[in-house]
Design a protein around this motif. Structure first.
Motif, mmCIF file in Angstrom:
data_model
loop_
_atom_site.group_PDB
_atom_site.id
_atom_site.type_symbol
_atom_site.label_atom_id
_atom_site.label_comp_id
_atom_site.label_asym_id
_atom_site.label_seq_id
_atom_site.Cartn_x
_atom_site.Cartn_y
_atom_site.Cartn_z
ATOM 1 N N GLU A 87 -1.300 -0.553 3.241
ATOM 2 C CA GLU A 87 -1.752 -0.148 4.793
ATOM 3 C C GLU A 87 -1.574 -1.146 5.885
ATOM 4 O O GLU A 87 -2.359 -2.182 5.462
ATOM 5 C CB GLU A 87 -2.817 0.684 4.605
ATOM 6 C CG GLU A 87 -3.374 1.339 5.864
ATOM 7 C CD GLU A 87 -4.663 2.195 5.430
ATOM 8 O OE1 GLU A 87 -4.641 3.033 4.544
ATOM 9 O OE2 GLU A 87 -5.906 2.195 6.303
ATOM 10 N N GLY A 119 -3.295 1.312 10.526
ATOM 11 C CA GLY A 119 -3.503 2.327 9.540
ATOM 12 C C GLY A 119 -2.287 2.760 9.097
ATOM 13 O O GLY A 119 -2.324 3.683 8.210
ATOM 14 N N LYS A 141 0.700 3.537 6.719
ATOM 15 C CA LYS A 141 0.859 3.108 5.277
ATOM 16 C C LYS A 141 2.418 2.903 5.317
ATOM 17 O O LYS A 141 3.334 3.419 5.717
ATOM 18 C CB LYS A 141 0.454 4.420 4.342
ATOM 19 C CG LYS A 141 -0.925 4.774 4.528
ATOM 20 C CD LYS A 141 -1.157 5.985 3.636
ATOM 21 C CE LYS A 141 -2.719 6.221 3.686
ATOM 22 N NZ LYS A 141 -3.222 7.343 2.814
ATOM 23 N N TYR A 197 -6.047 -0.925 2.013
ATOM 24 C CA TYR A 197 -5.497 0.482 1.540
ATOM 25 C C TYR A 197 -6.719 1.084 0.492
ATOM 26 O O TYR A 197 -6.997 1.994 0.545
ATOM 27 C CB TYR A 197 -4.158 0.400 0.760
ATOM 28 C CG TYR A 197 -3.844 1.390 0.141
ATOM 29 C CD1 TYR A 197 -3.175 2.492 0.950
ATOM 30 C CD2 TYR A 197 -3.728 1.927 -1.159
ATOM 31 C CE1 TYR A 197 -2.288 3.503 0.278
ATOM 32 C CE2 TYR A 197 -3.110 2.984 -1.708
ATOM 33 C CZ TYR A 197 -2.576 3.758 -0.845
ATOM 34 O OH TYR A 197 -2.047 5.008 -1.632
ATOM 35 N N ASN A 206 -8.274 4.780 -0.591
ATOM 36 C CA ASN A 206 -7.179 5.554 -0.927
ATOM 37 C C ASN A 206 -7.248 4.927 -2.558
ATOM 38 O O ASN A 206 -7.442 3.871 -2.866
ATOM 39 C CB ASN A 206 -5.779 5.001 -0.730
ATOM 40 C CG ASN A 206 -5.671 5.381 0.986
ATOM 41 O OD1 ASN A 206 -5.445 6.609 1.217
ATOM 42 N ND2 ASN A 206 -5.928 4.597 1.824
ATOM 43 N N GLN A 211 -0.398 7.782 7.041
ATOM 44 C CA GLN A 211 -1.340 7.185 7.851
ATOM 45 C C GLN A 211 -2.701 7.127 7.102
ATOM 46 O O GLN A 211 -3.006 8.318 6.573
ATOM 47 C CB GLN A 211 -1.394 7.936 9.258
ATOM 48 C CG GLN A 211 -2.613 7.508 10.071
ATOM 49 C CD GLN A 211 -2.183 6.158 10.788
ATOM 50 O OE1 GLN A 211 -1.214 5.874 11.024
ATOM 51 N NE2 GLN A 211 -3.198 5.451 10.865
ATOM 52 N N GLY A 212 -3.402 6.102 7.273
ATOM 53 C CA GLY A 212 -4.710 5.771 6.635
ATOM 54 C C GLY A 212 -5.747 6.424 7.896
ATOM 55 O O GLY A 212 -5.570 6.731 8.858
#
Length: 478
Positions: A199, A204, A206, A229, A233, A371-372
């Motif tokens: 990420e 953000g 990914k 990340y 996650n 997307q984070g």
């Protein structure tokens, strides 16, 4: 006598009602404390001002937040048992060594490494993700036939690996994963390395973990920078296929700081070349003759000096906090839902003339696979020009209630690429020894600020935080 009997009977009949009432009150208190604002104010008392105002903290990519419960458990552990340097064979050293090995197992649990695969991986404690990345760069078996290729979305700490490759006259090939494939190495049979983040810490975004398999097919080992990340996650390190991964634990659960880990496939480290040795990494050494015999076990060989053993012992309480939140999958889902709400609110902000007020960098419209929990943005004036992020930040954070991050976030590739800064002009400024990435300089290139504002979310982010931030951004004077 008769009246007393009647009063006693009434008291006897009312006792069950009092008990029921007390139990209901306790239940309400329990619900308030453990599921509502009461627990929040206890575990995150450091998020509240003396007046009781909540601080809207939006720098989880910079650092996670510890809970008061977590710190109390650490304090109790240190107050009730003696732990010492793990190198000597004393009882307190053995107690420390047991906690260190327990911590390694907890990390492998967190990364979904099944018991039958445990012997395939090493967990080397470092002082953070940066040292983990440096360890790979410093000891990787580079030759002049080697190729290092890396995503331009890498953090500076990952970009720094290329300097070790440069020393050995290896080939250096940056790439943009969204518009081009991983380049072929100069020599597929050489020791080649692919480096990319799971990420991007700037936006953000990914990067698909499928790049690991593609890299292997092309003859690369893969260093996965997972620091941004893994706090929000789940990462199955075995399924990903990465040869090396890294983390900083303060980014995951706030405490301890100064502690990270390199997680490595043992089969991908057998040819690492170690030069320096410190205390604890040698079986036997001599001052004269100048000879030393190092441990062969990867963890013992690369953990130079005394490990940060009290910090390592504290990790289990951080992992307990993650479990209290339902585990990594539930954390990931919660963070994305909150991010989605913030994204929708920010994209709806407009000026009276109808022009948008916020320019966002990322892949939010594609969903959580791409997307984070990060929204990085700049603010636009009614005429479409930029309000410099330093000026915007000063208004948003004027009373300390909102906490953000500004600048390029130590990620020049992502920063320049996504904001559209003219890199050629930027390089000219850098060659004149000008400070181009210092936010206070209010540097602009062609009318574009060199940087942005980042709001990064975590499992402690609330909808109240979102509303506070959106209101502040909406009230920024242009």
């Amino acid at each position: 006598m008769r009246k007393e009997t009647v009063r006693g009977a009434k008291w006897g009949h009312s006792l069950p009602k009092l008990l029921v009432g007390s139990l209901l009150l306790l239940l309400v208190c329990f619900i308030f404390f453990y599921t509502g604002k009461g627990r929040d104010q206890h575990d995150f008392s450091h998020l509240y001002t003396k007046r009781g105002d909540r601080i809207a903290y939006f720098d989880f990519t910079g650092s996670g937040l510890f809970t008061q419960t977590q710190i109390q458990k650490v304090s109790h552990m240190l107050a009730t048992k003696l732990y010492g340097n793990a190198h000597p064979p004393s009882p307190c050293a053995r107690a420390t060594e047991e906690l260190i090995e327990e911590a390694r197992e907890l990390i492998l649990d967190w990364l979904f490494v099944e018991q039958e695969k445990r012997d395939d991986y090493s967990v080397v404690f470092t002082d953070g993700a940066t040292e983990a990345l440096r360890t790979v760069g410093e000891h990787f078996p580079w030759t002049k036939e080697s190729t290092i290729t890396y995503s331009i979305l890498n953090h500076n700490s990952a970009l720094g690996i290329r300097e070790y490759a440069r020393i050995h006259n290896a080939t250096i090939k940056p790439f943009r994963h969204e518009i081009e494939e991983i380049p072929m190495p100069t020599n597929k049979s050489a020791n080649n390395l692919l480096v990319f983040p799971a990420e991007c810490n700037f936006s953000g975004k990914k990067i698909p973990l499928s790049l690991i398999e593609e890299g292997h097919r092309k003859g690369y080992r893969v260093m996965l920078d997972s620091a941004a990340y893994v706090p929000t996650n789940p990462l199955d390190i075995v399924k990903s296929g990465a040869d090396y991964a890294c983390t900083s634990f303060y980014k995951v659960f706030g405490y301890p700081t100064g502690l990270g880990a390199l997680i490595a496939k043992k089969s991908s480290t057998t040819d690492f070349q170690k030069t320096y040795f410190g205390g604890g990494t040698v079986k036997t050494s001599f001052a004269d003759p100048p000879v030393a015999f190092l441990y062969q076990n990867f963890e013992e060989r690369y953990e130079d000096g005394t490990r940060n053993f009290l910090a390592i012992a504290s990790l289990k309480f951080g992992f307990e906090e993650l479990e209290k939140q339902g585990g990594m999958q539930q954390i990931s889902e919660k963070v994305w839902k909150t991010t989605e709400i913030l994204y929708e609110k920010l994209t709806s902000l407009t000026h009276p003339n109808g022009r948008k007020k916020v320019e966002i960098y990322g892949s939010h419209e594609k969903g959580p696979e791409y997307q984070g929990g990060v929204i990085t943005f700049n603010l636009l004036k009614p005429d479409g020009s930029y309000l410099h992020f330093v000026d915007a930040e000063q208004q948003i954070e004027s009373d300390g209630i909102v906490q953000l991050r500004t600048g390029c976030m130590c990620n020049p590739g992502a920063c320049y690429e996504l904001t559209g800064v003219n890199v050629k002009l930027l390089l000219e400024h850098a060659e004149r020894n000008e400070h181009i990435c210092v936010p206070e300089s209010r540097r602009e290139i062609g009318g574009v600020p060199v940087g942005a504002i980042r709001a990064s979310l975590g499992w402690a982010t609330t909808l109240e935080d979102v509303d506070i931030l959106v209101e502040r951004i909406g009230n920024v004077m242009m």
